[in-house]
Design a protein around this motif. Structure first.
Motif, PDB file in Angstrom:
ATOM      1  N   ALA A 153      -8.366   5.538   6.568  1.00  0.00           N
ATOM      2  CA  ALA A 153      -8.188   4.323   5.413  1.00  0.00           C
ATOM      3  C   ALA A 153      -6.482   4.062   5.588  1.00  0.00           C
ATOM      4  N   LEU A 154      -5.749   4.973   6.076  1.00  0.00           N
ATOM      5  CA  LEU A 154      -4.417   4.834   5.970  1.00  0.00           C
ATOM      6  C   LEU A 154      -4.140   3.894   7.254  1.00  0.00           C
ATOM      7  N   LYS A 155      -4.754   4.063   8.409  1.00  0.00           N
ATOM      8  CA  LYS A 155      -4.654   3.202   9.533  1.00  0.00           C
ATOM      9  C   LYS A 155      -5.166   1.809   9.281  1.00  0.00           C
ATOM     10  N   ASN A 156      -6.132   1.853   8.631  1.00  0.00           N
ATOM     11  CA  ASN A 156      -6.717   0.473   8.432  1.00  0.00           C
ATOM     12  C   ASN A 156      -5.833  -0.296   7.475  1.00  0.00           C
ATOM     13  N   ALA A 157      -5.051   0.327   6.367  1.00  0.00           N
ATOM     14  CA  ALA A 157      -4.384  -0.238   5.784  1.00  0.00           C
ATOM     15  C   ALA A 157      -3.058  -0.977   6.281  1.00  0.00           C
ATOM     16  N   PHE A 158      -2.648  -0.155   7.153  1.00  0.00           N
ATOM     17  CA  PHE A 158      -1.406  -0.540   8.173  1.00  0.00           C
ATOM     18  C   PHE A 158      -2.030  -1.552   8.957  1.00  0.00           C
ATOM     19  N   GLU A 159      -3.067  -1.665   9.614  1.00  0.00           N
ATOM     20  CA  GLU A 159      -3.818  -2.633  10.488  1.00  0.00           C
ATOM     21  C   GLU A 159      -3.692  -3.824   9.608  1.00  0.00           C
ATOM     22  N   MET A 160      -4.232  -3.756   8.337  1.00  0.00           N
ATOM     23  CA  MET A 160      -4.264  -5.068   7.276  1.00  0.00           C
ATOM     24  C   MET A 160      -2.544  -5.580   7.163  1.00  0.00           C
ATOM     25  N   ILE A 161      -1.494  -4.920   7.113  1.00  0.00           N
ATOM     26  CA  ILE A 161      -0.211  -5.279   7.049  1.00  0.00           C
ATOM     27  C   ILE A 161      -0.160  -6.207   8.297  1.00  0.00           C
ATOM     28  N   GLY A 162      -0.637  -5.790   9.372  1.00  0.00           N
ATOM     29  CA  GLY A 162      -0.292  -6.382  10.714  1.00  0.00           C
ATOM     30  C   GLY A 162      -1.089  -7.734  10.688  1.00  0.00           C
ATOM     31  N   LYS A 163      -2.281  -7.634  10.057  1.00  0.00           N
ATOM     32  CA  LYS A 163      -3.172  -8.878  10.124  1.00  0.00           C
ATOM     33  C   LYS A 163      -2.403 -10.026   9.180  1.00  0.00           C
ATOM     34  N   VAL A 164      -1.831  -9.532   8.073  1.00  0.00           N
ATOM     35  CA  VAL A 164      -0.912 -10.377   7.291  1.00  0.00           C
ATOM     36  C   VAL A 164       0.114 -11.108   7.929  1.00  0.00           C
ATOM     37  N   LEU A 188      -4.873   0.697  -1.234  1.00  0.00           N
ATOM     38  CA  LEU A 188      -3.816   0.762  -0.513  1.00  0.00           C
ATOM     39  C   LEU A 188      -3.371  -0.599   0.025  1.00  0.00           C
ATOM     40  N   SER A 189      -4.455  -1.319   0.840  1.00  0.00           N
ATOM     41  CA  SER A 189      -4.142  -2.615   1.382  1.00  0.00           C
ATOM     42  C   SER A 189      -3.284  -3.624   0.596  1.00  0.00           C
ATOM     43  N   THR A 190      -3.922  -3.716  -0.794  1.00  0.00           N
ATOM     44  CA  THR A 190      -3.500  -4.544  -1.674  1.00  0.00           C
ATOM     45  C   THR A 190      -2.131  -4.117  -2.124  1.00  0.00           C
ATOM     46  N   CYS A 191      -1.810  -2.919  -2.535  1.00  0.00           N
ATOM     47  CA  CYS A 191      -0.706  -2.509  -2.744  1.00  0.00           C
ATOM     48  C   CYS A 191       0.442  -2.850  -1.762  1.00  0.00           C
ATOM     49  N   PHE A 192       0.186  -2.280  -0.258  1.00  0.00           N
ATOM     50  CA  PHE A 192       1.064  -2.745   0.731  1.00  0.00           C
ATOM     51  C   PHE A 192       1.295  -4.186   0.833  1.00  0.00           C
ATOM     52  N   ILE A 193       0.337  -5.075   0.860  1.00  0.00           N
ATOM     53  CA  ILE A 193       0.608  -6.552   0.795  1.00  0.00           C
ATOM     54  C   ILE A 193       1.329  -7.119  -0.287  1.00  0.00           C
ATOM     55  N   ASP A 194       0.911  -6.751  -1.465  1.00  0.00           N
ATOM     56  CA  ASP A 194       1.748  -6.977  -2.802  1.00  0.00           C
ATOM     57  C   ASP A 194       3.360  -6.715  -2.653  1.00  0.00           C
ATOM     58  N   SER A 195       3.406  -5.666  -2.020  1.00  0.00           N
ATOM     59  CA  SER A 195       4.878  -4.922  -2.177  1.00  0.00           C
ATOM     60  C   SER A 195       5.730  -5.482  -1.024  1.00  0.00           C
ATOM     61  N   LEU A 196       5.056  -6.312   0.005  1.00  0.00           N
ATOM     62  CA  LEU A 196       5.787  -7.111   0.890  1.00  0.00           C
ATOM     63  C   LEU A 196       6.678  -8.396   0.247  1.00  0.00           C
ATOM     64  N   THR A 197       8.030  -8.641   0.733  1.00  0.00           N
ATOM     65  CA  THR A 197       8.543  -9.645   0.254  1.00  0.00           C
ATOM     66  C   THR A 197       8.318 -10.794   1.476  1.00  0.00           C
ATOM     67  N   GLY A 198       8.561 -11.914   1.076  1.00  0.00           N
ATOM     68  CA  GLY A 198       8.496 -13.049   2.111  1.00  0.00           C
ATOM     69  C   GLY A 198       9.319 -12.660   3.425  1.00  0.00           C
ATOM     70  N   LYS A 199      10.654 -12.301   3.234  1.00  0.00           N
ATOM     71  CA  LYS A 199      11.522 -11.858   4.013  1.00  0.00           C
ATOM     72  C   LYS A 199      11.056 -10.675   5.068  1.00  0.00           C
ATOM     73  N   GLU A 200      10.395  -9.602   4.209  1.00  0.00           N
ATOM     74  CA  GLU A 200       9.683  -8.442   5.142  1.00  0.00           C
ATOM     75  C   GLU A 200       8.551  -8.968   5.973  1.00  0.00           C
TER      76      GLU A 200
END
Length: 159
Positions: A115-126, A41-53
């Motif tokens: 895992a949902l909360k953790n994956a969301f936190e990973m977006i913040g970390k990125v 899930l973390s990988t999917c979230f991060i890979d789905s983000l554009t530079g602008k996002e």
């Protein structure tokens, strides 16, 4: 001086806020399937983000942190700017869950509700890593070093 202090506090505060809970919660994943679901899930979230996002996430984190009573006087962010940022991030999160990564989100929830909360936190970390990767921000974060008394600190560790 106010901008330097604000940048430093926001950078350190965000990094601590987002990375420490992530480390603790990632350690709490009890099974291999939960770890895999979190990573997928973390990988999917991060890979789905554009530079602008990613930049929009950085802005949203800055806006959010600047709402703290100790910091709000240093930021000149209008209610409309905050609302637009909230809307942008809300739409982004909706898209990540419902369009980009629904299968990974379902698997993560099934394996471990955290895992949902953790994956969301990973977006913040990125987003925080993006903030700290800027050379001006890194320089600002390191400016306090000019005022650290190295000898006094060494004295703490010398017997």
């Amino acid at each position: 001086m106010k901008n330097t202090t604000t940048t430093f506090l926001l950078s350190i505060g965000c990094a601590a806020m987002l990375s420490l809970p992530l480390q603790a919660s990632a350690q709490d994943l009890s099974t291999g399937s939960a770890v895999k679901a979190f990573r997928d899930l973390s990988t999917c979230f991060i890979d789905s983000l554009t530079g602008k996002e990613r930049k929009e996430l950085v802005k949203w984190i800055y806006f959010s942190m600047s709402a703290h009573p100790e910091l709000e006087s240093y930021a000149n962010i209008s209610r409309g700017e905050r609302q637009n940022s909230d809307k942008t991030v809300g739409n982004l999160i909706t898209r990540l869950f419902s369009e980009d990564c629904p299968n990974e989100a379902k698997a993560a929830l099934k394996a471990d509700p955290q895992a949902l909360k953790n994956a969301f936190e990973m977006i913040g970390k990125v987003a925080i890593q993006d903030i700290l990767s800027d050379k001006k921000v890194r320089a600002s974060v390191n400016n306090y070093g000019r005022f650290v008394d190295q000898e006094k600190i060494k004295g703490v560790f010398v017997e």
